[in-house]
Motif scaffolding. Structure first.
Motif, mmCIF file in Angstrom:
data_model
loop_
_atom_site.group_PDB
_atom_site.id
_atom_site.type_symbol
_atom_site.label_atom_id
_atom_site.label_comp_id
_atom_site.label_asym_id
_atom_site.label_seq_id
_atom_site.Cartn_x
_atom_site.Cartn_y
_atom_site.Cartn_z
ATOM 1 N N GLU A 187 46.338 44.955 -9.580
ATOM 2 C CA GLU A 187 46.089 43.716 -8.838
ATOM 3 C C GLU A 187 45.994 43.991 -7.343
ATOM 4 N N ALA A 188 46.888 44.852 -6.845
ATOM 5 C CA ALA A 188 46.870 45.194 -5.421
ATOM 6 C C ALA A 188 45.583 45.927 -5.062
ATOM 7 N N ALA A 189 45.135 46.813 -5.954
ATOM 8 C CA ALA A 189 43.895 47.556 -5.713
ATOM 9 C C ALA A 189 42.697 46.622 -5.663
ATOM 10 N N ALA A 190 42.682 45.613 -6.549
ATOM 11 C CA ALA A 190 41.581 44.650 -6.562
ATOM 12 C C ALA A 190 41.531 43.867 -5.249
ATOM 13 N N LYS A 191 42.693 43.474 -4.739
ATOM 14 C CA LYS A 191 42.746 42.740 -3.476
ATOM 15 C C LYS A 191 42.330 43.638 -2.314
ATOM 16 N N SER A 192 42.808 44.891 -2.334
ATOM 17 C CA SER A 192 42.454 45.822 -1.262
ATOM 18 C C SER A 192 40.951 46.092 -1.247
ATOM 19 N N ALA A 193 40.361 46.219 -2.438
ATOM 20 C CA ALA A 193 38.927 46.476 -2.532
ATOM 21 C C ALA A 193 38.126 45.324 -1.947
ATOM 22 N N GLN A 194 38.586 44.080 -2.190
ATOM 23 C CA GLN A 194 37.898 42.918 -1.638
ATOM 24 C C GLN A 194 38.072 42.858 -0.124
ATOM 25 N N HIS A 195 39.284 43.162 0.347
ATOM 26 C CA HIS A 195 39.584 43.025 1.764
ATOM 27 C C HIS A 195 38.928 44.111 2.616
ATOM 28 N N CYS A 196 38.622 45.272 2.026
ATOM 29 C CA CYS A 196 38.066 46.376 2.822
ATOM 30 C C CYS A 196 36.550 46.310 2.933
ATOM 31 N N LEU A 197 35.926 45.306 2.327
ATOM 32 C CA LEU A 197 34.469 45.251 2.306
ATOM 33 C C LEU A 197 33.863 45.186 3.705
ATOM 34 N N SER A 198 34.554 44.506 4.625
ATOM 35 C CA SER A 198 34.050 44.458 6.007
ATOM 36 C C SER A 198 34.038 45.842 6.628
ATOM 37 N N ASP A 199 35.103 46.622 6.373
ATOM 38 C CA ASP A 199 35.151 47.995 6.890
ATOM 39 C C ASP A 199 34.024 48.836 6.313
ATOM 40 N N LEU A 200 33.666 48.573 5.066
ATOM 41 C CA LEU A 200 32.591 49.328 4.426
ATOM 42 C C LEU A 200 31.228 48.974 5.004
#
Length: 230
Positions: free
Chosen positions: A34-47
């Motif tokens: 669950e934490a990984a899913a949230k981190s993946a969504q939140h890092c999209l701007s950095d990507l």
């Protein structure tokens, strides 16, 4: 049953139990997923993913499309399948599918697993992995950004065909140099374009197209526009 047969059976069962324990131990706990899913969504701007595409991916109305299915299939391919080109008219979900692919790479980065592209592959969830074709065309051959574009694993080049092509061929040369390196080193690459296969080949030439054909995929999208439906 004689004792030797029993011993063999006991040994076999112990080996099976060890395999089961090991496989269970390799599965990340639910909280980590669950934490990984949230981190993946939140890092999209950095990507480098646009806010619009982020909102679509995070929306409860997000739907699968042919482009999404192609991106998912690309994720599962071995390292020899180094490239996917999503091609088709505007509104077919190409950029959203590219964002979805990056999100999957980030998700597996955060849970510490790898895709079928093999060991030794790296993906940094906090660095730029998305460039527009226009941005690539503005990069100088002496710019450090060109080295990043050549060497970084898991990048998106969006909207090929919209960049300015100078008459001296400098832009095409940089694209050719970048594609040649990524092809030679199995660097995962997803590109989007509104051009069909014939127009793409006419614009970028046989050298680039032949490398895409060798292990890569050129996926043509048709159907109705998805804009306003997600």
């Amino acid at each position: 049953m004689d004792r030797s047969g029993l011993a063999l059976t006991d040994e076999y069962m112990q080996r099976v139990q060890k395999i089961i324990k090991k496989s269970q131990g390799n599965q990340p706990p639910e909280e980590k997923l669950e934490a990984a899913a949230k981190s993946a969504q939140h890092c999209l701007s950095d990507l480098g993913v646009s806010l619009r595409d982020q909102e679509i991916l995070g929306s409860e109305y997000f739907k699968e499309s042919p482009a999404i299915l192609a991106a998912r299939d690309f994720f599962k391919q071995p390292k020899e399948c180094w490239c996917l080109v999503l091609a088709g008219p505007a509104g077919r979900g190409k950029s959203v599918a590219a964002a979805y692919w990056l999100k999957r790479l980030a998700y597996h980065h955060f849970i510490g697993t790898r895709s079928n592209h093999g060991e030794g592959r790296s993906f940094d969830g906090y660095k730029q992995h998305w460039w527009s074709a226009q941005a690539v065309s503005r990069i100088s051959s002496r710019d450090d950004s060109l080295r990043v574009l050549m060497q970084r694993d898991g990048i998106v080049i969006d909207d090929l065909g919209t960049e300015y092509m100078d008459t001296k061929g400098h832009t095409l040369h940089r694209f050719d140099e970048m594609i040649a390196y990524r092809y030679a080193n199995f660097k995962r690459t997803l590109m989007t374009t509104n051009l069909n296969a014939e127009a793409f080949k006419e614009r970028y030439g046989n050298r680039i197209v032949s490398r895409i054909d060798d292990g890569g995929m050129f996926f043509g999208l048709t159907g109705e526009s998805l804009r306003g439906k997600q």
